[in-house]
Enzyme design. Structure first.
Site, PDB file in Angstrom:
ATOM      1  N   ALA A  66      -9.122  54.963 -80.323  1.00 47.29           N
ATOM      2  CA  ALA A  66      -8.327  54.546 -81.477  1.00 47.29           C
ATOM      3  C   ALA A  66      -9.007  53.351 -82.148  1.00 47.29           C
ATOM      4  O   ALA A  66      -9.864  52.687 -81.561  1.00 47.29           O
ATOM      5  CB  ALA A  66      -6.922  54.169 -81.036  1.00 47.29           C
ATOM      6  N   GLY A 112      -7.739  57.358 -76.926  1.00 47.87           N
ATOM      7  CA  GLY A 112      -6.975  58.283 -77.762  1.00 47.87           C
ATOM      8  C   GLY A 112      -7.701  59.583 -78.021  1.00 47.87           C
ATOM      9  O   GLY A 112      -7.066  60.610 -78.267  1.00 47.87           O
ATOM     10  N   GLU A 115      -6.967  61.672 -75.039  1.00 41.64           N
ATOM     11  CA  GLU A 115      -5.555  62.050 -75.142  1.00 41.64           C
ATOM     12  C   GLU A 115      -5.361  63.159 -76.170  1.00 41.64           C
ATOM     13  O   GLU A 115      -4.548  64.072 -75.976  1.00 41.64           O
ATOM     14  CB  GLU A 115      -4.720  60.823 -75.502  1.00 41.64           C
TER      15      GLU A 115
END
Length: 259
Positions: A66, A112, A115
């Site tokens: 991120a 992220g 994920e």
């Protein structure tokens, strides 16, 4: 579908989505997440789309994490809102999509980014890919489902090891522990994803959606068997069921229409 941070195109019933921030190693910022939310919703509601391949631009990174600068001064409440918003519109939206999503991991999938890949229904990694959840090095934990989905995929012990050490693993090791389905040379990454979706495209679309919903329910519902029973029953009401049975009896290939 014109985006600033994504490339998207539908070809032969497959939606190709590329996170196009190569200079930033395809990091997820607010704008990119908003565009992902839009394209995920498009996939779910568009009959032409039978499956989605999600990848990153270039050969270095799928998504390297991120954009930390955007939330470096957040309060606890803002952090919770950030996570919930991402869960609802992007990560859970992918997992709960009736269309199969394949993550084509073409390099680093960190934080992220991993994920995002884990939210997809299947993962294929190039042989140069490296995967990890380094959030504890920032004084954080994974906030977009990483603690849950990694545990579901690889088990509690390996998940805790990966998250608390923040260590990266190779694509080969990721395949060994069940984190990715296949490892292929980078030049074969998209074609392998296409190969899988081209098989799925021959199957009944409503049954595929019901199967995905039931499998996801096995992890997230109090009783996934109830969901499976309900979805099984609904399949009997579809035209595709009648076509599938007729084709079986007549010893021909079924032609499904998604109704």
């Amino acid at each position: 579908m014109a985006y600033q941070n994504l490339l998207s195109e539908v070809k032969e019933n497959i939606l190709y989505v590329t996170i196009n921030r190569e200079k930033a190693l395809n990091a997820l910022n607010k704008d990119t997440l908003a565009e992902l939310a839009d394209v995920i919703a498009f996939a779910a509601k568009t009959d032409e789309v039978r499956g989605v391949i999600l990848t990153g631009a270039g050969e270095k990174a799928f998504v390297a994490g991120a954009d930390i600068k955007e939330f470096s001064d957040y309060s606890g409440q803002q952090g919770q809102e950030l996570a919930k918003h991402g869960h609802d519109l992007v990560f859970n939206a992918i997992e709960n999509s009736p269309k199969p999503f394949i993550a084509a991991i073409n390099g680093f999938a960190l934080g992220g980014g991993l994920e995002l890949a884990m939210a997809c229904h299947m993962r294929i990694a190039s042989d140069n890919a490296k995967l990890g959840l380094p959030e504890v090095t920032l004084g954080l934990i994974p906030g977009y489902g990483g603690t849950q989905r990694l545990t579901q995929l690889v088990g509690k012990g390996k998940a805790i090891e990966m998250i608390t050490t923040a260590s990266m693993i190779t694509a080969v090791d990721a395949e060994k522990i069940g984190l990715v389905n296949y490892v292929v040379p980078q030049m074969d990454l998209i074609s392998k994803a296409q190969e899988i979706l081209n098989v799925i495209k021959q199957r009944a679309p409503l049954a595929v959606a019901a199967a995905i919903k039931s499998v996801v329910a096995s992890l997230n519902e109090t009783d996934g068997y109830v969901v499976e029973i309900e979805e099984f029953g609904k399949c009997f009401e579809t035209e595709d069921f009648k076509e599938g049975v007729s084709a079986f009896v007549e010893k021909r290939r079924a032609t499904f229409i998604g109704k």
